[in-house]
Design a protein around this motif. Structure first.
Motif, mmCIF file in Angstrom:
data_model
loop_
_atom_site.group_PDB
_atom_site.id
_atom_site.type_symbol
_atom_site.label_atom_id
_atom_site.label_comp_id
_atom_site.label_asym_id
_atom_site.label_seq_id
_atom_site.Cartn_x
_atom_site.Cartn_y
_atom_site.Cartn_z
ATOM 1 N N ILE A 1 0.919 -1.282 0.080
ATOM 2 C CA ILE A 1 0.040 -0.118 -0.140
ATOM 3 C C ILE A 1 0.864 1.268 0.087
ATOM 4 C CG2 ILE A 1 -1.798 1.278 1.347
ATOM 5 C CD1 ILE A 1 -2.627 -1.358 2.446
ATOM 6 N N THR A 2 1.738 1.106 0.893
ATOM 7 C CA THR A 2 2.791 2.359 0.683
ATOM 8 C C THR A 2 3.424 2.711 -0.526
ATOM 9 O OG1 THR A 2 3.336 1.921 3.326
ATOM 10 C CG2 THR A 2 5.135 3.261 1.811
ATOM 11 N N ARG A 3 3.833 1.569 -1.245
ATOM 12 C CA ARG A 3 4.410 1.746 -2.549
ATOM 13 C C ARG A 3 3.595 2.074 -3.454
ATOM 14 N NH1 ARG A 3 6.603 -3.384 -1.372
ATOM 15 N NH2 ARG A 3 5.065 -4.379 -2.654
ATOM 16 N N SER A 4 2.111 1.986 -3.393
ATOM 17 C CA SER A 4 1.249 2.199 -4.258
ATOM 18 C C SER A 4 0.745 3.788 -4.324
ATOM 19 C CB SER A 4 -0.084 1.473 -4.212
ATOM 20 O OG SER A 4 -0.861 1.945 -2.990
ATOM 21 N N LEU A 5 1.066 4.633 -3.148
ATOM 22 C CA LEU A 5 0.731 5.813 -2.778
ATOM 23 C C LEU A 5 -0.715 6.244 -2.746
ATOM 24 C CD1 LEU A 5 3.325 7.496 -5.142
ATOM 25 C CD2 LEU A 5 3.579 7.036 -2.861
ATOM 26 N N ILE A 6 -1.485 5.053 -2.330
ATOM 27 C CA ILE A 6 -3.103 5.137 -2.123
ATOM 28 C C ILE A 6 -3.263 5.370 -0.849
ATOM 29 C CG2 ILE A 6 -5.104 3.841 -2.241
ATOM 30 C CD1 ILE A 6 -3.989 2.266 -4.623
ATOM 31 N N PRO A 7 -4.035 6.475 -0.341
ATOM 32 C CA PRO A 7 -4.350 6.603 0.885
ATOM 33 C C PRO A 7 -4.675 5.387 1.783
ATOM 34 C CG PRO A 7 -5.139 8.404 -0.522
ATOM 35 C CD PRO A 7 -4.452 7.497 -1.350
ATOM 36 N N PHE A 8 -4.018 5.442 2.963
ATOM 37 C CA PHE A 8 -4.354 4.063 3.676
ATOM 38 C C PHE A 8 -5.487 4.195 4.704
ATOM 39 C CE2 PHE A 8 -1.927 1.018 6.443
ATOM 40 C CZ PHE A 8 -2.888 -0.058 6.303
ATOM 41 N N ILE A 9 -6.418 3.507 4.712
ATOM 42 C CA ILE A 9 -7.405 3.812 6.068
ATOM 43 C C ILE A 9 -7.018 2.653 7.123
ATOM 44 C CG2 ILE A 9 -9.815 3.677 6.891
ATOM 45 C CD1 ILE A 9 -10.548 4.682 4.130
ATOM 46 N N GLU A 10 -6.574 3.244 8.141
ATOM 47 C CA GLU A 10 -6.139 2.222 9.263
ATOM 48 C C GLU A 10 -6.804 2.678 10.663
ATOM 49 O OE1 GLU A 10 -2.134 -0.693 10.220
ATOM 50 O OE2 GLU A 10 -2.156 1.336 9.626
ATOM 51 N N GLU A 11 -8.164 2.556 10.533
ATOM 52 C CA GLU A 11 -8.858 2.997 11.891
ATOM 53 C C GLU A 11 -9.516 1.837 12.438
ATOM 54 O OE1 GLU A 11 -9.914 4.707 14.853
ATOM 55 O OE2 GLU A 11 -9.168 6.090 13.324
ATOM 56 N N ALA A 12 -9.038 1.781 13.989
ATOM 57 C CA ALA A 12 -9.794 0.692 14.592
ATOM 58 C C ALA A 12 -11.039 0.884 14.988
ATOM 59 C CB ALA A 12 -8.922 0.418 15.638
ATOM 60 N N ASP A 13 -11.447 2.180 15.326
ATOM 61 C CA ASP A 13 -12.768 2.649 15.771
ATOM 62 C C ASP A 13 -13.672 2.728 14.685
ATOM 63 O OD1 ASP A 13 -14.381 4.098 17.931
ATOM 64 O OD2 ASP A 13 -14.745 5.151 16.287
ATOM 65 N N PHE A 14 -14.788 1.841 14.913
ATOM 66 C CA PHE A 14 -15.771 1.722 13.645
ATOM 67 C C PHE A 14 -16.347 2.829 12.969
ATOM 68 C CE2 PHE A 14 -19.674 0.291 11.693
ATOM 69 C CZ PHE A 14 -19.391 -0.190 10.737
ATOM 70 N N GLN A 15 -16.870 3.745 13.937
ATOM 71 C CA GLN A 15 -17.417 4.900 13.503
ATOM 72 C C GLN A 15 -16.620 5.848 12.898
ATOM 73 O OE1 GLN A 15 -20.554 4.976 13.609
ATOM 74 N NE2 GLN A 15 -20.965 2.996 14.429
ATOM 75 N N ARG A 16 -15.335 5.931 13.436
ATOM 76 C CA ARG A 16 -14.469 6.829 12.760
ATOM 77 C C ARG A 16 -14.103 6.422 11.197
ATOM 78 N NH1 ARG A 16 -12.278 7.915 17.841
ATOM 79 N NH2 ARG A 16 -10.696 6.280 17.853
ATOM 80 N N ASN A 17 -13.909 5.235 11.159
ATOM 81 C CA ASN A 17 -13.670 4.274 10.172
ATOM 82 C C ASN A 17 -14.800 4.713 8.979
ATOM 83 O OD1 ASN A 17 -13.513 2.082 8.112
ATOM 84 N ND2 ASN A 17 -12.005 1.453 9.342
ATOM 85 N N ILE A 18 -15.845 4.439 9.496
ATOM 86 C CA ILE A 18 -16.924 4.964 8.515
ATOM 87 C C ILE A 18 -16.872 6.343 8.254
ATOM 88 C CG2 ILE A 18 -19.538 4.916 8.029
ATOM 89 C CD1 ILE A 18 -18.196 2.076 7.791
ATOM 90 N N ALA A 19 -16.782 7.001 8.978
ATOM 91 C CA ALA A 19 -16.699 8.597 8.793
ATOM 92 C C ALA A 19 -15.756 9.074 7.692
ATOM 93 C CB ALA A 19 -16.509 9.156 10.086
ATOM 94 N N GLN A 20 -14.321 8.521 7.948
ATOM 95 C CA GLN A 20 -13.537 8.495 6.957
ATOM 96 C C GLN A 20 -13.731 8.476 5.597
ATOM 97 O OE1 GLN A 20 -9.474 6.940 7.768
ATOM 98 N NE2 GLN A 20 -9.703 7.963 9.954
ATOM 99 N N ARG A 21 -14.499 7.019 5.318
ATOM 100 C CA ARG A 21 -14.857 6.740 4.127
ATOM 101 C C ARG A 21 -16.083 7.668 3.492
ATOM 102 N NH1 ARG A 21 -13.714 0.788 3.224
ATOM 103 N NH2 ARG A 21 -12.297 0.213 4.576
ATOM 104 N N MET A 22 -16.946 7.866 4.499
ATOM 105 C CA MET A 22 -18.043 8.807 3.948
ATOM 106 C C MET A 22 -17.570 10.213 3.574
ATOM 107 S SD MET A 22 -20.782 6.981 3.762
ATOM 108 C CE MET A 22 -22.118 8.261 3.473
ATOM 109 N N ALA A 23 -16.597 10.610 4.299
ATOM 110 C CA ALA A 23 -16.056 11.992 3.756
ATOM 111 C C ALA A 23 -15.406 12.022 2.580
ATOM 112 C CB ALA A 23 -14.997 12.264 4.918
ATOM 113 N N LEU A 24 -14.595 10.991 2.177
ATOM 114 C CA LEU A 24 -13.994 10.669 0.816
ATOM 115 C C LEU A 24 -15.118 10.609 -0.132
ATOM 116 C CD1 LEU A 24 -11.255 8.045 1.570
ATOM 117 C CD2 LEU A 24 -11.055 10.394 0.841
ATOM 118 N N TYR A 25 -16.237 9.669 0.019
ATOM 119 C CA TYR A 25 -17.241 9.433 -0.907
ATOM 120 C C TYR A 25 -18.033 10.686 -1.332
ATOM 121 C CZ TYR A 25 -17.027 4.417 -0.707
ATOM 122 O OH TYR A 25 -16.356 3.029 -0.655
#
Length: 365
Positions: free
Chosen positions: A215-239
């Protein structure tokens, strides 16, 4: 008494005749139908062909790298079937379902479902891809490209059995291949490890390290969030960053799709327009989009999805693009149906009239 018995026999005969006529008419209905091209026929054809090219490019690359095809598992030799188990395998998987998903006409089905959502040139769609169904992922991306849509894609690398679960050739490898050699745009807004907690907690430690490095080599932003609600919030912000998408497409069943408390496994596959239509508890991304009145295309449960769309389940050999019922529309002769119903209604009316009691004559005084 004999007259009464005879009357009832005639009445029963009319009911049987009406039932027989309707059944025979149903059996003959196909002879009074006209087949034509279904809506968006050209786009469906182009999407299926593009998906086939993408999968062929993946196969060629695997062969070039010396990655063997398991001909017992991958009976159609698509190279889209992974291995039974590896250090990045997250859950159990059904081999027949994975083989079913390799049909290129699933790209045509994606066109059909996206069209039903009202997607048109230039529209944004939110896409969540699981490594469990790489062939379906290619089909969805092919459909989006043919329809000139702008997909915002977030992918998880973890995969169930027989998915993209070979550490030597992950979904990131496949995405690079189809982008460079099949001209299918696969730019991803973010990627996660997937699996338990969306952190790959159920993967081997060395595999997690290998995937993080990729993932680091691909330069794609990496979502690594253990808290489920914050994980979903990060994804929704991108969408939602550049506007509201016309629909959300979910491929597979990773944690972010329905959430730990969501019953997304009970959702019927296909197009879901509202929370009421879902008819089950939903969490995660599926629930978040339905709450916003944004329709969801849920691609999971391959047996049900294939049955509903007319695609064969676990076919051998693999059907050619354009051979499925998705490409054809059937129109029935209305005059034939009207005549059939009219005759059946007449028989039922006679049945009712014969059943009415006769009025007795008034006695003469």
């Amino acid at each position: 008494m004999a007259t009464l018995t005879k009357g009832f026999e005639q009445r029963d005969g009319l009911l049987i005749a009406a039932a027989a006529m309707l059944y025979a008419g149903y059996l003959c209905l196909g002879h009074f139908s006209i087949a034509s091209d279904a809506s968006a026929h050209e786009k469906k054809w182009a999407a299926s062909r593009l998906a086939q090219q993408g999968m062929a490019a993946v196969k060629a690359e695997k062969q070039a790298r010396g990655i063997a095809i398991d001909r017992l598992a991958d009976v159609n030799e698509t190279a889209m079937i992974g291995i039974r188990y590896s250090g990045m395998t997250t859950t159990l998987g059904v081999l027949e379902a994975k083989r079913t998903s390799t049909q290129p006409d699933f790209a045509a089905l994606a066109v059909d479902l996206l069209t039903q959502c009202g997607a048109k040139d230039g529209d944004r769609i939110a896409v969540n891809l699981s490594g469990s169904f790489p062939a379906l992922a290619i089909s969805v991306l092919s459909a989006a490209q043919v329809m000139h849509l702008r997909p915002v894609v977030i992918a998880s690398l973890g995969a169930s059995m027989w998915g993209a679960n070979d550490p030597a050739f992950t979904w990131l490898d496949m995405a690079q291949v189809i982008d460079e050699k099949a001209a299918i745009r696969t730019r991803m807004a973010a990627v996660s490890l997937g699996g338990a907690d969306d952190l790959g907690s159920d993967m081997d430690e060395d595999i997690r390290a290998q995937l993080r490095a990729q993932i680091t080599r691909s330069l794609i932003p990496f979502i690594e969030e253990a808290d489920f609600q914050r994980n979903i919030a990060q994804r929704m912000a991108l969408y939602l960053a550049e506007g509201t998408p016309v629909c959300f497409v979910n491929v597979g069943g990773n944690l972010s799709s329905g959430g730990a408390k969501g019953d997304y496994g009970a959702l019927r596959p296909g197009l879901i327009r509202s929370e009421a239509e879902a008819r089950t508890r939903t969490g995660g991304l599926i629930g978040a989009f339905l709450e916003r009145k944004i329709p969801v295309i849920h691609l999971l449960d391959m047996k049900a999805l294939a049955l509903a769309s007319g695609l064969p389940y676990d076919p051998v050999p693999l059907p050619e693009p354009g051979s499925s019922p998705i490409f054809r529309a059937k129109h029935y002769h209305r005059g034939y149906i009207a005549a059939l119903l009219a005759v059946a209604a007449s028989l039922l009316l006679a049945y009712v009239r014969l059943g009415r009691p006769r009025k007795e004559a008034s006695p003469t005084r």
